[in-house]
Design an enzyme around this catalytic site. Structure first.
Site, PDB file in Angstrom:
ATOM      1  N   LEU A   1      -7.875  32.297  -4.895  1.00 27.69           N
ATOM      2  CA  LEU A   1      -6.451  32.593  -5.013  1.00 27.69           C
ATOM      3  C   LEU A   1      -5.623  31.317  -5.012  1.00 27.69           C
ATOM      4  O   LEU A   1      -4.615  31.210  -5.717  1.00 27.69           O
ATOM      5  CB  LEU A   1      -6.009  33.512  -3.874  1.00 27.69           C
ATOM      6  CG  LEU A   1      -4.522  33.911  -3.882  1.00 27.69           C
ATOM      7  CD1 LEU A   1      -4.166  34.670  -5.154  1.00 27.69           C
ATOM      8  CD2 LEU A   1      -4.184  34.742  -2.650  1.00 27.69           C
ATOM      9  N   TYR A   2      -6.027  30.332  -4.210  1.00 26.61           N
ATOM     10  CA  TYR A   2      -5.323  29.050  -4.207  1.00 26.61           C
ATOM     11  C   TYR A   2      -5.303  28.447  -5.606  1.00 26.61           C
ATOM     12  O   TYR A   2      -4.254  28.038  -6.108  1.00 26.61           O
ATOM     13  CB  TYR A   2      -6.002  28.088  -3.226  1.00 26.61           C
ATOM     14  CG  TYR A   2      -5.510  26.668  -3.329  1.00 26.61           C
ATOM     15  CD1 TYR A   2      -4.220  26.327  -2.941  1.00 26.61           C
ATOM     16  CD2 TYR A   2      -6.334  25.657  -3.821  1.00 26.61           C
ATOM     17  CE1 TYR A   2      -3.764  25.019  -3.046  1.00 26.61           C
ATOM     18  CE2 TYR A   2      -5.888  24.347  -3.924  1.00 26.61           C
ATOM     19  CZ  TYR A   2      -4.601  24.043  -3.547  1.00 26.61           C
ATOM     20  OH  TYR A   2      -4.149  22.746  -3.661  1.00 26.61           O
ATOM     21  N   ALA A   3      -6.464  28.397  -6.243  1.00 23.58           N
ATOM     22  CA  ALA A   3      -6.532  27.844  -7.599  1.00 23.58           C
ATOM     23  C   ALA A   3      -5.704  28.674  -8.568  1.00 23.58           C
ATOM     24  O   ALA A   3      -5.021  28.130  -9.449  1.00 23.58           O
ATOM     25  CB  ALA A   3      -7.989  27.775  -8.054  1.00 23.58           C
TER      26      ALA A   3
ATOM     27  N   SER B   1      -3.034  30.353  -7.905  1.00 25.58           N
ATOM     28  CA  SER B   1      -1.610  30.088  -7.676  1.00 25.58           C
ATOM     29  C   SER B   1      -1.181  28.783  -8.338  1.00 25.58           C
ATOM     30  O   SER B   1      -0.067  28.664  -8.858  1.00 25.58           O
ATOM     31  CB  SER B   1      -1.299  30.059  -6.173  1.00 25.58           C
ATOM     32  OG  SER B   1      -1.799  28.885  -5.547  1.00 25.58           O
ATOM     33  N   LYS B   2      -2.075  27.796  -8.346  1.00 28.36           N
ATOM     34  CA  LYS B   2      -1.761  26.520  -8.978  1.00 28.36           C
ATOM     35  C   LYS B   2      -1.796  26.628 -10.504  1.00 28.36           C
ATOM     36  O   LYS B   2      -1.014  25.981 -11.208  1.00 28.36           O
ATOM     37  CB  LYS B   2      -2.726  25.439  -8.490  1.00 28.36           C
ATOM     38  CG  LYS B   2      -2.487  25.033  -7.039  1.00 28.36           C
ATOM     39  CD  LYS B   2      -1.094  24.460  -6.879  1.00 28.36           C
ATOM     40  CE  LYS B   2      -0.841  23.892  -5.515  1.00 28.36           C
ATOM     41  NZ  LYS B   2       0.489  23.249  -5.409  1.00 28.36           N
TER      42      LYS B   2
END
Length: 336
Positions: free
Chosen positions: A151-153, A155-156
């Site tokens: 999810l972090y990736a 979001s970026k």
């Protein structure tokens, strides 16, 4: 220039703020000092430049629309370096809503602030994690990044796409920088070098995922900060050479927009990284060999030729020197 730098209590943000102040820029720093990790460390970073006459600090959260609008209305920055975000790949599995609030909604507030206040250039942090399922090394900005694994990736990746839309619709010059495994003094406590150092000094085992078969483009924080500032000074242009058929993922035929890798183009094996740390500490590590973590990729390798061509970016600090500097700082800061 007057530059708004978000995340100035953070690892990379504190270095960028100091570099801008040292060359004579006025810095408006913004950070919410959240408790994702030790707030004392964040305050100590800020203390290095908080009393500088050209520095002004804003305590605010990116997701607070009113506070963000006030920051732009009051200070009217000429350029923006957006580094604040909810970091950490694994933390997203436990707190997914925080990532959307900070990294998506917060980024929208940055874009809107830039749009309505005629900001000349927005430089924002992306991540090598966007390459996700792509295993073609070295990672190139010209390759697709449609399959993030966390999810972090994701979001970026969304930030990159949002920035392109604002660049196209409103002429906002946007440069995204995909960071590769940044380390060094004042680093984040949830990163490998910090965790390994603490565990080795305490004679505790260190977790070695993928049984140590990782390679990473470990990049010293001074090299990163230098690249960020150089990128801030380099204004992206619309790609006049676009043929109108297949846009390059790294640039755009319809907007002043650019994506760059920023990292060390010489990847280092994780086991060598640990060996260097052992040498600097004068102690052997107890290794707990573990399988590959969900969402992790076995190897990263940065192709930085585009950033070299654009701004003359060249990482200078070797892992041997960088780890030594980190250990020196760690022993001093923690009296270890």
């Amino acid at each position: 220039m007057k530059v708004l730098v978000t995340g100035t209590a953070g690892f990379i943000g504190s270095y960028v703020a100091q570099r801008l102040l040292a060359r004579g820029d006025e810095v408006i720093g913004l950070d919410n000092l959240n408790d994702y990790y030790d707030v004392t460390l964040k305050k100590a970073r800020l203390a290095q430049f908080a009393e500088h006459p050209a520095y002004t600090h804003i305590h605010a959260d990116l997701s607070d629309r009113t506070a963000m609008e006030a920051a732009f209305d009051t200070h009217k920055p000429q350029r923006v370096v957006h580094l604040a975000a909810q970091a950490g790949v694994r933390y997203a599995a436990e707190n997914p809503h925080v990532y959307v609030s900070s990294n998506i909604t917060g980024f929208l507030h940055i874009l809107e602030g830039c749009r309505h206040h005629d900001v000349e250039h927005l430089v924002f942090a992306s991540t090598s994690s966007v390459y996700g399922a792509n295993t073609l090394l070295p990672f190139s900005e010209h390759e697709p990044t449609e399959h993030p694994l966390t999810l972090y990736a994701a979001s970026k990746k969304a930030n990159e796409q949002m920035a392109h839309s604002y660049a196209h619709l409103y002429g906002l010059r946007c440069t995204g920088l995909r960071f590769f495994t940044v380390y060094g003094p004042w680093g984040r406590p949830d990163m490998a070098l910090f965790l390994f150092t603490r565990a080795i000094l305490a004679d505790e085992p260190i977790p070695v995922f993928n049984h140590g078969h990782h390679k990473r483009s470990f990049t010293y924080v001074d090299d990163i900060a230098e690249g960020v500032v150089r990128s801030l000074d380099h204004l992206p242009q619309t790609n006049a050479g676009w043929d109108g058929k297949a846009p390059d993922p790294a640039s755009s035929g319809v907007a002043p927009y650019r994506i760059y890798n920023i990292g060390n183009e010489k990847p280092v094996e994780l086991m060598h990284y640990i060996e260097v740390l052992e040498a600097c500490l004068g102690r052997r590590a107890r290794l707990n060999m573990l399988p590959l973590q969900p969402g992790d990729v076995p190897d990263t390798e940065a192709d930085v030729s585009e950033l070299v061509s654009a701004v003359g970016y060249r990482p200078k600090v070797s892992v041997e020197t960088g780890v030594k500097e980190f250990v020196r700082w760690y022993r001093d800061y923690y009296r270890a």
